[in-house]
Every structure is written in C-alpha cells, then in structure tokens.
Design a protein around this motif. Structure first.
Motif, mmCIF file in Angstrom:
data_model
loop_
_atom_site.group_PDB
_atom_site.id
_atom_site.type_symbol
_atom_site.label_atom_id
_atom_site.label_comp_id
_atom_site.label_asym_id
_atom_site.label_seq_id
_atom_site.Cartn_x
_atom_site.Cartn_y
_atom_site.Cartn_z
ATOM 1 N N SER A 109 0.823 -1.208 0.000
ATOM 2 C CA SER A 109 0.000 0.000 0.000
ATOM 3 C C SER A 109 0.856 1.256 0.000
ATOM 4 C CB SER A 109 -0.941 -0.009 1.196
ATOM 5 O OG SER A 109 -0.206 0.084 2.398
ATOM 6 N N ALA A 141 -4.424 1.039 -2.412
ATOM 7 C CA ALA A 141 -4.938 1.475 -1.118
ATOM 8 C C ALA A 141 -4.588 0.431 -0.056
ATOM 9 C CB ALA A 141 -6.450 1.662 -1.190
ATOM 10 N N GLN A 193 -6.736 -2.665 -0.085
ATOM 11 C CA GLN A 193 -6.445 -3.547 -1.213
ATOM 12 C C GLN A 193 -5.186 -4.378 -0.959
ATOM 13 O OE1 GLN A 193 -6.258 -0.510 -4.197
ATOM 14 N NE2 GLN A 193 -8.326 -0.980 -4.940
#
Length: 79
Positions: free
Chosen positions: A23, A29, A32
């Motif tokens: 990230s 992000a 994610q």
C-alpha cells in the motif's frame, strides 16, 4: 529442524506484512494491499491444513475447499 509447517507459520504474517507494504505504492490502497495479503496467506493456510495436512485427510475436505473458495469470492466482491 525446520519443517514445512513451521515455514508456513512464518510465511503467513510475512505475506500479510508484504500486502500492507504494497500500500506504499500510490496506486494501491491499504485495504487492497491487506486483502491481497490475506488472500495469499489464506492460500498458504489452506495448503498447510487441508491439501497437505500433518494428519490423514478426512471426508470433509470438499466442504472445506468450497468454504475457502466462497471466502475468496467474497473477498474479491468486496474489493
């Protein structure tokens, strides 16, 4: 002596940490990166517990495989 299952126990948090570290890239992000790391660590855990278990497999392997697959599918839908 380090066996297969000891390596899996070390690799699971390492993979999660690598997902969190991903990230740092501006296109990824935090949620994610953590989702990707959790998918990979789930794969390691599934392999260590159900594909190559330390004991003989039981008849419920198909149910566990389906449950893990549903978990992956739900993670992909949430992303």
């Amino acid at each position: 002596m380090v066996d297969r299952y000891s390596r899996a126990l070390v690799l699971i948090p390492v993979v999660l940490a690598l997902g969190a570290a991903a990230s740092a890239h501006p296109q990824v992000a935090l949620h994610q990166g953590l989702a990707g790391g959790s998918l990979l660590s789930t794969l390691l855990l599934y392999d260590a517990l159900f594909r190559n278990p330390p004991v003989e497999p039981t008849a419920r392997d198909a149910a566990v495989t389906a449950l893990v697959g549903i978990g992956w599918l739900l993670t992909l839908v949430v992303l």
